[in-house]
Structures are given as structure tokens and as C-alpha cells.
Design a protein around this motif. Structure first.
Motif, PDB file in Angstrom:
ATOM      1  N   THR A  63       4.293  -3.325   7.649  1.00 15.90           N
ATOM      2  CA  THR A  63       3.690  -3.249   6.314  1.00 15.90           C
ATOM      3  C   THR A  63       2.187  -3.448   6.386  1.00 15.90           C
ATOM      4  O   THR A  63       1.424  -2.700   5.761  1.00 15.90           O
ATOM      5  N   ALA A  64       1.751  -4.437   7.142  1.00 17.88           N
ATOM      6  CA  ALA A  64       0.310  -4.707   7.275  1.00 17.88           C
ATOM      7  C   ALA A  64      -0.412  -3.532   7.923  1.00 17.88           C
ATOM      8  O   ALA A  64      -1.514  -3.158   7.503  1.00 17.88           O
ATOM      9  N   LYS A  65       0.195  -2.929   8.941  1.00 22.02           N
ATOM     10  CA  LYS A  65      -0.430  -1.784   9.613  1.00 22.02           C
ATOM     11  C   LYS A  65      -0.551  -0.588   8.674  1.00 22.02           C
ATOM     12  O   LYS A  65      -1.577   0.086   8.636  1.00 22.02           O
ATOM     13  N   VAL A  66       0.513  -0.323   7.912  1.00 18.91           N
ATOM     14  CA  VAL A  66       0.478   0.810   6.972  1.00 18.91           C
ATOM     15  C   VAL A  66      -0.582   0.575   5.907  1.00 18.91           C
ATOM     16  O   VAL A  66      -1.381   1.469   5.596  1.00 18.91           O
ATOM     17  N   LYS A  67      -0.636  -0.640   5.357  1.00 20.67           N
ATOM     18  CA  LYS A  67      -1.646  -0.949   4.335  1.00 20.67           C
ATOM     19  C   LYS A  67      -3.059  -0.804   4.894  1.00 20.67           C
ATOM     20  O   LYS A  67      -3.955  -0.293   4.211  1.00 20.67           O
ATOM     21  N   ALA A  68      -3.266  -1.236   6.133  1.00 21.74           N
ATOM     22  CA  ALA A  68      -4.591  -1.115   6.754  1.00 21.74           C
ATOM     23  C   ALA A  68      -4.975   0.346   6.937  1.00 21.74           C
ATOM     24  O   ALA A  68      -6.123   0.735   6.672  1.00 21.74           O
TER      25      ALA A  68
END
Length: 104
Positions: free
Chosen positions: A42-47
């Protein structure tokens, strides 16, 4: 004395097995490791969405469950929807992407 040691050993073995089963995943609940993995995805996609200048990443919600990313929210064009899905698919660990985004 040996009998007491066997009972205590069996107790701790059962306790260890029950603890391991408690951390296992089911079809509706993630295990501890999967939860951490999904948080990273999730953090990677948001970034990646944040780095895209044409997308308003604050209006795109990202949720991950067992490697399946769901994108929701409102965007300005079909091209933005396609780009957001493409970005999500490019992140390592993503098994599939569910698109629930809507046009404004």
C-alpha cells in the motif's frame, strides 16, 4: 520427576502450536506477515501515485488485502484511471488490481 517434565514439555508444545495457528491467515483475515506485506505494498503504491504529476493522489484511496490492491476515489479522466491501475500493477508484490475509481 520425568513424568512432570514430559507434561510440562507437552504443555509448551501445545501452547506453541496454538500460538502459530492463531497467527495463520484465513480467507477473510490476514496473518501477521501478510498484514505487514500488504502495508508495504500500500505504501509503495501510494508513493508511486504521489510521484505522478497528472494524478491527484490525495483523491485516490489504496487498500491492499493479500496482495490484491483496490483503488477507489474520483479522478478527472479515463486516462488517469488507466494510469493509476498501470502504476499499481507495476509495484512488486501486487497480485492483481481492483479498480473502483469513478470519473467526476
Amino acid at each position: 520427576m520425568k513424568y512432570l517434565i514430559k507434561i510440562i514439555s507437552a504443555f509448551f508444545l501445545v501452547l506453541t502450536l496454538l500460538t502459530a495457528v492463531g497467527c495463520a491467515s484465513t480467507t477473510k483475515h490476514e496473518g501477521t506477515g501478510e498484514y505487514v506485506d500488504d502495508s508495504v505494498i500500500t505504501a509503495k503504491v501510494k508513493a508511486q501515485l504521489f510521484d505522478e504529476p497528472d494524478l491527484r493522489s490525495g483523491q485516490i484511496n489504496v487498500e491492499t488485502f493479500k496482495g490484491v490492491v483496490q483503488l477507489s476515489g474520483f479522478v478527472g479522466s479515463q486516462a488517469n484511471i488507466n494510469r493509476a491501475v498501470e502504476i499499481a500493477r507495476s509495484v512488486s508484490g501486487v497480485k492483481s488490481v481492483k479498480n473502483a475509481m469513478r470519473l467526476r
